[in-house]
Write a protein that holds these residues in place. Structure first.
Motif, PDB file in Angstrom:
ATOM      1  N   SER A  27       2.342  -1.910  13.346  1.00  0.00           N
ATOM      2  CA  SER A  27       2.101  -2.971  12.568  1.00  0.00           C
ATOM      3  C   SER A  27       2.108  -4.376  13.061  1.00  0.00           C
ATOM      4  O   SER A  27       0.831  -5.143  12.892  1.00  0.00           O
ATOM      5  CB  SER A  27       2.878  -3.067  11.322  1.00  0.00           C
ATOM      6  OG  SER A  27       3.142  -1.599  10.835  1.00  0.00           O
ATOM      7  N   ARG A 149      -2.552 -11.427   3.171  1.00  0.00           N
ATOM      8  CA  ARG A 149      -2.728 -10.102   2.477  1.00  0.00           C
ATOM      9  C   ARG A 149      -2.518  -8.936   3.518  1.00  0.00           C
ATOM     10  O   ARG A 149      -1.903  -8.044   3.068  1.00  0.00           O
ATOM     11  CB  ARG A 149      -4.184  -9.890   2.017  1.00  0.00           C
ATOM     12  CG  ARG A 149      -4.242 -10.331   0.706  1.00  0.00           C
ATOM     13  CD  ARG A 149      -5.585  -9.388  -0.151  1.00  0.00           C
ATOM     14  NE  ARG A 149      -6.966  -9.953   0.669  1.00  0.00           N
ATOM     15  CZ  ARG A 149      -7.352 -11.032   0.268  1.00  0.00           C
ATOM     16  NH1 ARG A 149      -6.891 -12.110  -0.505  1.00  0.00           N
ATOM     17  NH2 ARG A 149      -8.580 -11.409   0.868  1.00  0.00           N
ATOM     18  N   ARG A 151      -0.643  -8.872   6.245  1.00  0.00           N
ATOM     19  CA  ARG A 151       1.050  -8.912   6.371  1.00  0.00           C
ATOM     20  C   ARG A 151       1.716  -8.352   5.183  1.00  0.00           C
ATOM     21  O   ARG A 151       2.594  -7.366   5.466  1.00  0.00           O
ATOM     22  CB  ARG A 151       1.442 -10.548   6.283  1.00  0.00           C
ATOM     23  CG  ARG A 151       1.490 -11.056   7.627  1.00  0.00           C
ATOM     24  CD  ARG A 151       2.504 -12.406   7.622  1.00  0.00           C
ATOM     25  NE  ARG A 151       2.159 -13.315   6.907  1.00  0.00           N
ATOM     26  CZ  ARG A 151       1.244 -14.415   6.959  1.00  0.00           C
ATOM     27  NH1 ARG A 151       0.730 -14.496   8.041  1.00  0.00           N
ATOM     28  NH2 ARG A 151       1.115 -15.032   5.722  1.00  0.00           N
ATOM     29  N   TRP A 152       1.327  -8.586   3.995  1.00  0.00           N
ATOM     30  CA  TRP A 152       1.915  -8.053   2.830  1.00  0.00           C
ATOM     31  C   TRP A 152       1.613  -6.280   2.541  1.00  0.00           C
ATOM     32  O   TRP A 152       2.433  -5.528   2.627  1.00  0.00           O
ATOM     33  CB  TRP A 152       1.213  -8.653   1.588  1.00  0.00           C
ATOM     34  CG  TRP A 152       2.009  -8.143   0.541  1.00  0.00           C
ATOM     35  CD1 TRP A 152       3.171  -8.587  -0.380  1.00  0.00           C
ATOM     36  CD2 TRP A 152       1.519  -7.112  -0.530  1.00  0.00           C
ATOM     37  NE1 TRP A 152       3.514  -8.157  -1.296  1.00  0.00           N
ATOM     38  CE2 TRP A 152       2.454  -7.037  -1.471  1.00  0.00           C
ATOM     39  CE3 TRP A 152       0.423  -5.932  -0.506  1.00  0.00           C
ATOM     40  CZ2 TRP A 152       2.311  -6.061  -2.543  1.00  0.00           C
ATOM     41  CZ3 TRP A 152       0.458  -5.037  -1.311  1.00  0.00           C
ATOM     42  CH2 TRP A 152       1.247  -5.019  -2.518  1.00  0.00           C
ATOM     43  N   ALA A 153       0.540  -6.023   3.039  1.00  0.00           N
ATOM     44  CA  ALA A 153       0.011  -4.571   3.041  1.00  0.00           C
ATOM     45  C   ALA A 153       0.662  -4.024   4.176  1.00  0.00           C
ATOM     46  O   ALA A 153       1.450  -2.706   3.809  1.00  0.00           O
ATOM     47  CB  ALA A 153      -1.612  -4.614   3.244  1.00  0.00           C
ATOM     48  N   PHE A 155       3.834  -4.651   5.374  1.00  0.00           N
ATOM     49  CA  PHE A 155       5.101  -4.726   5.345  1.00  0.00           C
ATOM     50  C   PHE A 155       5.456  -4.131   3.933  1.00  0.00           C
ATOM     51  O   PHE A 155       6.835  -3.722   4.113  1.00  0.00           O
ATOM     52  CB  PHE A 155       5.787  -6.142   5.516  1.00  0.00           C
ATOM     53  CG  PHE A 155       5.733  -6.684   7.027  1.00  0.00           C
ATOM     54  CD1 PHE A 155       6.326  -5.875   8.030  1.00  0.00           C
ATOM     55  CD2 PHE A 155       4.495  -7.409   7.433  1.00  0.00           C
ATOM     56  CE1 PHE A 155       6.373  -6.088   9.293  1.00  0.00           C
ATOM     57  CE2 PHE A 155       4.569  -7.723   8.705  1.00  0.00           C
ATOM     58  CZ  PHE A 155       5.443  -7.032   9.668  1.00  0.00           C
ATOM     59  N   SER A 156       4.676  -4.217   2.967  1.00  0.00           N
ATOM     60  CA  SER A 156       5.054  -3.386   1.801  1.00  0.00           C
ATOM     61  C   SER A 156       4.953  -1.769   2.074  1.00  0.00           C
ATOM     62  O   SER A 156       5.477  -1.254   1.343  1.00  0.00           O
ATOM     63  CB  SER A 156       4.540  -3.928   0.752  1.00  0.00           C
ATOM     64  OG  SER A 156       2.899  -3.790   0.764  1.00  0.00           O
ATOM     65  N   GLY A 157       3.777  -1.601   2.788  1.00  0.00           N
ATOM     66  CA  GLY A 157       3.504  -0.063   2.943  1.00  0.00           C
ATOM     67  C   GLY A 157       4.573   0.610   4.030  1.00  0.00           C
ATOM     68  O   GLY A 157       4.381   1.672   3.965  1.00  0.00           O
ATOM     69  N   ILE A 160       7.221   2.374   2.228  1.00  0.00           N
ATOM     70  CA  ILE A 160       6.663   3.637   1.489  1.00  0.00           C
ATOM     71  C   ILE A 160       6.349   4.647   2.644  1.00  0.00           C
ATOM     72  O   ILE A 160       6.737   5.883   2.387  1.00  0.00           O
ATOM     73  CB  ILE A 160       5.328   3.153   1.032  1.00  0.00           C
ATOM     74  CG1 ILE A 160       5.683   2.215  -0.168  1.00  0.00           C
ATOM     75  CG2 ILE A 160       4.647   4.281   0.000  1.00  0.00           C
ATOM     76  CD1 ILE A 160       4.539   1.459  -1.033  1.00  0.00           C
TER      77      ILE A 160
END
Ligand code: ADP
Length: 458
Positions: A27, A149, A151-153, A155-157, A160
């Motif tokens: 990432s 966006r 970054r968010w995708a 680090f939130s992924g 999961i």
């Protein structure tokens, strides 16, 4: 069991930890690679815009409106000293004047209070001996929003993906280790009484399958050894019981009526005979167990087999003479083998003793020693009753006798050939019998030969 001690948990944790590291590295690399690429593209674009305005400025000041209206550059400011030479409409609209600080370097970024983000480049331009100050700006809000966006995708992924990996890894580990559980449960059920049971083999080609196959082979050998031991104990007890029964009956019969001295001597003689048989049996059993337990270390050295065979024949000649048998020895000179002399002597003694024992009076016994194809061949040939073919495979087993009664009468305890075979096998040799019932027997020993008597491995 402590969960951390379980291979399944440890495998899952290792798997999750390595996957988390991998995901993190991936990432971060993707993010920084993309951000670097975009930054570079923005810088180049800004430089291009700067050059377009600079060229316009170099041609004439009027060109600047042309650049603003028809060129691709709509955010720039040209000043000369304190005077504003040209300021684009969008510059004014965006309030880019506020981005200018005395500390600004040649390039800098600025965020407008409304949220837009700009990248700026400034420099001095000298045209027609006038010195202008040029500042060009470029909006980068979209790029920053895209990066945010991403970054968010990423680090939130991440959690999961990690959760999926942990549960998937756990499931995989449970599935992969299931055969071990089955094997452990079955192995627990295998005891000395249930040695015939085997571990389940799901796939003999995978690692667990191979492990199970190896364990099963070990169980097989264990079962054989146990059975052998059980048979041996039963046979030995049986063999010991017979002379003891005879001893007791002879003793009891002797006590039943009054006898004269000669009568008692006869009874005692019979009892001594049985005692002697018992002693021989116990001695043979002890010899076997001592050899097999490895308590008597073997001492291998160069041995002249001819000399050894002559020695054995001389020892036993007196027995042959008692039965008026001819005992002949034919030896090739200097036939050497690597042997433990004491043990090999014992094996030869057993074979020659048998030949004398089972060959009737006036029979002939011949022992030969020769060299053949890197082997030492020793043969003990007699003119006795021979051994029917169906017994050949079994006479080397412990306590096996062709004619139990007759063999016992001759003092045999049924262990001579078993001991002989064990000794020959310790010498990497083989022993077998060639015989037809009624036509004598020929016992053959083949040992690896050595060329000289000079020590090779002592
Ligand atoms: P034993 O003490 O009874 O002689 P061995 O193990 O030496 O036991 O021999 C096993 C059996 O093989 C003997 O009981 C006998 O029946 C047979 N045997 C061995 N050697 C000879 C031989 N030279 N001729 C005939 N039978 C033999």
């Amino acid at each position: 069991m402590n969960p951390l001690r379980s291979v399944r948990t440890r495998l899952t944790l290792w798997y999750a930890a390595s996957l988390a590291t991998l995901l993190l590295v991936f990432s971060l690399s993707v993010y920084f690679y993309l951000r670097g690429g975009l930054q570079h593209a923005l810088d180049e674009d800004l430089q291009q815009r700067y050059t377009i305005v600079e060229n316009g400025l170099n041609s004439s000041l009027d060109q600047l409106s042309e650049v603003e209206d028809h060129g691709a550059v709509n955010l720039f400011l040209v000043t000369e000293g304190e005077n504003v030479v040209h300021q684009t409409r969008s510059w004014l609209l965006e309030g880019l004047d506020a981005s200018m600080t005395p500390a600004s370097g040649p390039r800098w970024s600025w965020s407008a209070p409304q949220g837009q983000m700009f990248h700026l480049l400034q420099g001095e331009v000298i045209s027609a001996e006038r010195k202008f100050h040029l500042v060009v700006a470029q909006e980068r809000t979209l790029v920053e929003a895209g990066l945010a966006r991403l970054r968010w995708a990423l680090f939130s992924g991440f959690p999961i993906a990690l959760a999926v990996a942990v549960s998937g890894g756990g499931w995989l580990a449970r599935r992969a280790l299931a055969p071990v559980g089955d094997m452990a449960a079955r192995a627990r059920a295998i005891t000395a009484e249930r040695l015939s049971e085997r571990l389940p083999v799901r796939d003999p080609h995978d690692e667990f399958g191979q492990l199970a196959v190896v364990f099963n082979a070990t169980f097989e050998r264990l079962q054989q050894s146990f059975e052998q031991l059980r048979r041996f104990t039963a046979d030995a007890s049986h063999e010991l019981r017979t002379p003891l029964t005879v001893l007791r009956s002879v003793g009891e019969a002797g006590l039943q009526k009054n006898r004269d001295a000669a009568g008692y001597r006869e009874v005692i003689g019979s009892m001594l005979e049985e005692t002697e048989r018992l002693t021989r049996l116990v001695e043979s059993l002890l010899t076997l167990s001592r050899y097999e337990s490895g308590r008597a270390p073997l001492k291998f050295e160069a041995a002249d087999i001819g000399v050894l065979v002559c020695d054995v024949a001389e020892c036993l000649r007196v027995l042959a003479e008692e039965k008026e048998q001819t005992l002949r020895v034919d030896c090739e000179p200097s036939v050497f083998a690597t042997a433990d002399r004491i043990l090999l002597r014992q094996a030869l003694m057993n074979l020659v003793d048998n030949a004398i024992k089972y060959t009737p009076a006036k029979g002939q016994i011949r022992v030969t020693v020769r060299h053949a194809q890197h082997q030492v061949c020793i043969e003990v040939i007699d003119t006795g009753p021979g051994i029917p073919a169906e017994h050949h495979a079994r006479i080397f087993e412990r306590f096996y006798r062709v004619d139990a009664g007759r063999a016992r009468d001759r003092g045999g305890v049924g262990l001579g050939l078993a001991i002989a075979r064990w000794i020959i096998e310790q010498h990497q040799g083989v022993v077998d019998v060639v015989s037809v019932a009624g036509q004598g027997a020929k016992f053959r020993i083949a040992l690896p030969s050595r060329s000289t008597g000079v020590p090779e491995r002592d």
